[in-house]
Design a protein around this motif. Structure first.
Motif, PDB file in Angstrom:
ATOM      1  N   PRO A 181       0.523  -9.509   6.502  1.00 10.02           N
ATOM      2  CA  PRO A 181       1.812  -8.390   6.489  1.00 10.02           C
ATOM      3  C   PRO A 181       2.480  -8.491   7.032  1.00 10.02           C
ATOM      4  O   PRO A 181       2.723  -9.258   7.813  1.00 10.02           O
ATOM      5  CB  PRO A 181       0.672  -7.172   6.289  1.00 10.02           C
ATOM      6  CG  PRO A 181      -0.776  -7.423   6.588  1.00 10.02           C
ATOM      7  CD  PRO A 181      -0.225  -9.162   7.416  1.00 10.02           C
ATOM      8  N   GLY A 182       3.845  -8.509   6.359  1.00 10.47           N
ATOM      9  CA  GLY A 182       5.427  -7.757   6.677  1.00 10.47           C
ATOM     10  C   GLY A 182       5.219  -6.926   6.842  1.00 10.47           C
ATOM     11  O   GLY A 182       4.233  -5.271   6.747  1.00 10.47           O
ATOM     12  N   PRO A 183       6.082  -5.642   6.710  1.00  8.78           N
ATOM     13  CA  PRO A 183       6.372  -4.518   6.895  1.00  8.78           C
ATOM     14  C   PRO A 183       5.946  -3.500   6.225  1.00  8.78           C
ATOM     15  O   PRO A 183       6.395  -4.012   4.427  1.00  8.78           O
ATOM     16  CB  PRO A 183       7.693  -3.853   6.988  1.00  8.78           C
ATOM     17  CG  PRO A 183       8.665  -5.217   7.713  1.00  8.78           C
ATOM     18  CD  PRO A 183       8.066  -6.563   7.066  1.00  8.78           C
ATOM     19  N   VAL A 184       5.300  -2.788   6.318  1.00  5.82           N
ATOM     20  CA  VAL A 184       4.538  -2.319   4.482  1.00  5.82           C
ATOM     21  C   VAL A 184       4.917  -0.545   5.456  1.00  5.82           C
ATOM     22  O   VAL A 184       4.485   0.316   6.343  1.00  5.82           O
ATOM     23  CB  VAL A 184       2.743  -2.373   5.151  1.00  5.82           C
ATOM     24  CG1 VAL A 184       1.813  -1.558   3.330  1.00  5.82           C
ATOM     25  CG2 VAL A 184       2.657  -3.570   5.254  1.00  5.82           C
ATOM     26  N   ASP A 185       5.056   0.248   3.906  1.00  9.47           N
ATOM     27  CA  ASP A 185       5.282   1.515   3.820  1.00  9.47           C
ATOM     28  C   ASP A 185       4.048   2.604   4.197  1.00  9.47           C
ATOM     29  O   ASP A 185       3.439   3.005   3.623  1.00  9.47           O
ATOM     30  CB  ASP A 185       5.826   1.536   3.123  1.00  9.47           C
ATOM     31  CG  ASP A 185       6.761   2.710   2.995  1.00  9.47           C
ATOM     32  OD1 ASP A 185       7.296   3.136   4.026  1.00  9.47           O
ATOM     33  OD2 ASP A 185       7.276   3.541   2.180  1.00  9.47           O
ATOM     34  N   THR A 186       3.387   2.072   5.262  1.00  7.56           N
ATOM     35  CA  THR A 186       1.834   3.023   5.853  1.00  7.56           C
ATOM     36  C   THR A 186       3.060   3.894   6.672  1.00  7.56           C
ATOM     37  O   THR A 186       4.033   4.488   6.934  1.00  7.56           O
ATOM     38  CB  THR A 186       1.152   2.181   6.569  1.00  7.56           C
ATOM     39  OG1 THR A 186       2.143   1.982   7.900  1.00  7.56           O
ATOM     40  CG2 THR A 186       1.042   1.195   6.545  1.00  7.56           C
ATOM     41  N   ALA A 187       1.517   5.158   6.348  1.00 10.88           N
ATOM     42  CA  ALA A 187       2.315   6.508   7.924  1.00 10.88           C
ATOM     43  C   ALA A 187       2.472   6.247   8.415  1.00 10.88           C
ATOM     44  O   ALA A 187       3.155   7.211   9.087  1.00 10.88           O
ATOM     45  CB  ALA A 187       0.488   7.109   7.054  1.00 10.88           C
ATOM     46  N   MET A 188       1.994   5.308   9.307  1.00  9.34           N
ATOM     47  CA  MET A 188       2.307   4.462  10.639  1.00  9.34           C
ATOM     48  C   MET A 188       3.982   4.799  10.886  1.00  9.34           C
ATOM     49  O   MET A 188       4.945   4.831  11.691  1.00  9.34           O
ATOM     50  CB  MET A 188       1.548   4.058  11.173  1.00  9.34           C
ATOM     51  CG  MET A 188       1.809   3.196  13.251  1.00  9.34           C
ATOM     52  SD  MET A 188       0.724   1.940  13.713  1.00  9.34           S
ATOM     53  CE  MET A 188       1.435   0.197  12.799  1.00  9.34           C
ATOM     54  N   ALA A 189       4.327   3.632  10.273  1.00 12.81           N
ATOM     55  CA  ALA A 189       5.899   2.845   9.533  1.00 12.81           C
ATOM     56  C   ALA A 189       6.104   4.029   9.077  1.00 12.81           C
ATOM     57  O   ALA A 189       7.789   4.194  10.075  1.00 12.81           O
ATOM     58  CB  ALA A 189       5.639   2.084   8.786  1.00 12.81           C
ATOM     59  N   LYS A 190       5.833   4.625   8.680  1.00  8.29           N
ATOM     60  CA  LYS A 190       6.807   6.093   8.139  1.00  8.29           C
ATOM     61  C   LYS A 190       7.172   6.645   9.528  1.00  8.29           C
ATOM     62  O   LYS A 190       8.297   7.148   9.897  1.00  8.29           O
ATOM     63  CB  LYS A 190       6.269   6.798   7.283  1.00  8.29           C
ATOM     64  CG  LYS A 190       6.044   6.211   5.614  1.00  8.29           C
ATOM     65  CD  LYS A 190       5.837   7.162   4.932  1.00  8.29           C
ATOM     66  CE  LYS A 190       5.534   6.839   4.060  1.00  8.29           C
ATOM     67  NZ  LYS A 190       4.637   7.183   2.678  1.00  8.29           N
ATOM     68  N   ALA A 191       6.500   7.030  10.327  1.00 15.27           N
ATOM     69  CA  ALA A 191       5.895   8.161  11.830  1.00 15.27           C
ATOM     70  C   ALA A 191       7.545   7.406  12.600  1.00 15.27           C
ATOM     71  O   ALA A 191       7.863   8.074  13.240  1.00 15.27           O
ATOM     72  CB  ALA A 191       4.966   8.228  11.819  1.00 15.27           C
ATOM     73  N   VAL A 192       6.796   5.603  13.145  1.00 16.25           N
ATOM     74  CA  VAL A 192       7.643   5.844  13.744  1.00 16.25           C
ATOM     75  C   VAL A 192       9.211   4.326  13.579  1.00 16.25           C
ATOM     76  O   VAL A 192       9.861   4.440  14.526  1.00 16.25           O
ATOM     77  CB  VAL A 192       6.703   4.580  14.836  1.00 16.25           C
ATOM     78  CG1 VAL A 192       5.503   5.459  15.435  1.00 16.25           C
ATOM     79  CG2 VAL A 192       6.394   2.661  13.690  1.00 16.25           C
ATOM     80  N   HIS A 193       9.041   4.070  12.386  1.00 15.92           N
ATOM     81  CA  HIS A 193      10.550   3.667  11.992  1.00 15.92           C
ATOM     82  C   HIS A 193      11.379   4.388  12.201  1.00 15.92           C
ATOM     83  O   HIS A 193      11.365   5.178  10.641  1.00 15.92           O
ATOM     84  CB  HIS A 193      10.301   2.535  10.739  1.00 15.92           C
ATOM     85  CG  HIS A 193       8.935   1.289  11.231  1.00 15.92           C
ATOM     86  ND1 HIS A 193       9.033   0.542  10.328  1.00 15.92           N
ATOM     87  CD2 HIS A 193       8.159   1.176  12.590  1.00 15.92           C
ATOM     88  CE1 HIS A 193       8.365  -1.152  11.158  1.00 15.92           C
ATOM     89  NE2 HIS A 193       8.471   0.092  12.401  1.00 15.92           N
ATOM     90  N   THR A 194      12.479   4.276  12.497  1.00 14.80           N
ATOM     91  CA  THR A 194      13.718   5.560  12.653  1.00 14.80           C
ATOM     92  C   THR A 194      14.476   4.810  10.276  1.00 14.80           C
ATOM     93  O   THR A 194      14.505   3.085  11.367  1.00 14.80           O
ATOM     94  CB  THR A 194      15.098   5.145  13.756  1.00 14.80           C
ATOM     95  OG1 THR A 194      15.539   4.169  13.878  1.00 14.80           O
ATOM     96  CG2 THR A 194      14.307   5.705  14.732  1.00 14.80           C
ATOM     97  N   PRO A 195      15.407   5.301  10.349  1.00  8.19           N
ATOM     98  CA  PRO A 195      16.259   4.916   9.333  1.00  8.19           C
ATOM     99  C   PRO A 195      16.973   3.676   9.911  1.00  8.19           C
ATOM    100  O   PRO A 195      17.146   2.906   9.294  1.00  8.19           O
ATOM    101  CB  PRO A 195      17.053   6.323   9.332  1.00  8.19           C
ATOM    102  CG  PRO A 195      16.034   7.960   9.868  1.00  8.19           C
ATOM    103  CD  PRO A 195      15.166   7.017  10.632  1.00  8.19           C
ATOM    104  N   ALA A 196      17.640   3.436  10.851  1.00  3.38           N
ATOM    105  CA  ALA A 196      17.853   2.642  11.742  1.00  3.38           C
ATOM    106  C   ALA A 196      17.260   0.978  11.346  1.00  3.38           C
ATOM    107  O   ALA A 196      17.498  -0.216  10.613  1.00  3.38           O
ATOM    108  CB  ALA A 196      18.897   2.372  12.938  1.00  3.38           C
TER     109      ALA A 196
END
Length: 259
Positions: A181-196
């Motif tokens: 997988p590349g970047p996936v819109d998981t709950a973890m990604a939403k929590a740790v990936h800032t808008p930038a």
């Protein structure tokens, strides 16, 4: 007893749970394995399919419990046709700050876990005429990045383990592939990936978005089924083209869009 059976590790949420749902939609029965018992209970309640599912509370890195859980799944359903090694863990720290304990645990879960589960599943699958294994690696195993020395290394090793397993288990009628997988819109990604960070990813990914858990599940279930009967030993990046971009040239792509 004729419906096929899959065992999905790390099935309590995210890609594992999405894959479980997709298997159920295809008429499979599924054993859900997860280290988090509470999360596993919520997943089972959400699926509400007691006849077609089995909960297995287990750490895939446990050399005794992991193989025992695989055997329990086969005994419960009477067969085992597919194994999805999805359970994983990550430590996102600079290399010089990563402790030996963090390194060891990451490799134990991400690499030893799939080794243990596959070694337990293969004889059962062979006895039933064959089967399929899908290891969930990562784009971080294909291209290096900061803060991922343990995670990226474990996933790169898992990609190679996939090829080793495919070569050795092919004669038993068992296909082994990996999904990265590349970047996936998981709950973890939403929590740790800032808008930038999300903007940086969007600029680098040709499809200009994160992947969905359901999109990963589609590929995983496909690889476990008869439509993929001549595919083995492959690492398939489901990443919107992220790995193909190399360093990426977002400025040039932006200019192209404005032409």
């Amino acid at each position: 007893m004729t419906a096929k059976v899959a065992l999905v590790t790390g099935a309590g949420r995210g890609i594992g749970l999405a894959t479980t749902r997709r298997f159920l939609e295809e008429g499979w029965r599924v054993a859900l394995l997860d280290i988090d018992g509470e999360l596993l209970g919520h997943a089972m309640a959400e699926l509400a399919a007691p006849e077609a599912t089995l909960a297995l509370h287990c750490d895939v890195a446990d050399v005794a419990a992991a193989p025992a859980s695989v055997r329990r799944a086969a005994e419960h359903f009477g067969r085992l046709d597919a194994l999805v090694n999805n359970a994983g863990t990550a430590v996102f720290k600079p290399m010089l700050e990563t402790t030996p304990e963090e390194w060891a645990r990451t490799l134990a879960v991400n690499l030893t876990g799939p080794f243990l589960c596959t070694n337990a599943a293969a004889p059962i699958m062979a006895e039933g005429g064959g089967g399929a294994v899908v290891n969930i690696t990562s784009i971080s195993g294909l291209r290096a990045s900061t803060l991922r020395v343990a995670y990226g290394t474990s996933k790169a090793a898992l990609a190679h383990l996939t090829k080793q397993q495919a070569v050795e288990l092919g004669a038993l009628g068992i296909r082994v592939n990996a999904v990265a997988p590349g970047p996936v819109d998981t709950a973890m990604a939403k929590a740790v990936h800032t808008p930038a960070i999300r903007k940086d990813y969007h600029d680098t990914i040709p499809l200009n978005r994160y992947g969905l858990e359901t999109e990963l599940a589609e590929t995983i279930v496909f690889l476990c089924g008869e439509r993929a009967s001549y595919i083995t030993g492959q690492v398939i990046a489901v990443d919107g083209g992220f790995e193909a971009t190399g360093i990426g040239l977002p400025t040039l792509r932006a200019e192209r869009r404005n032409l």
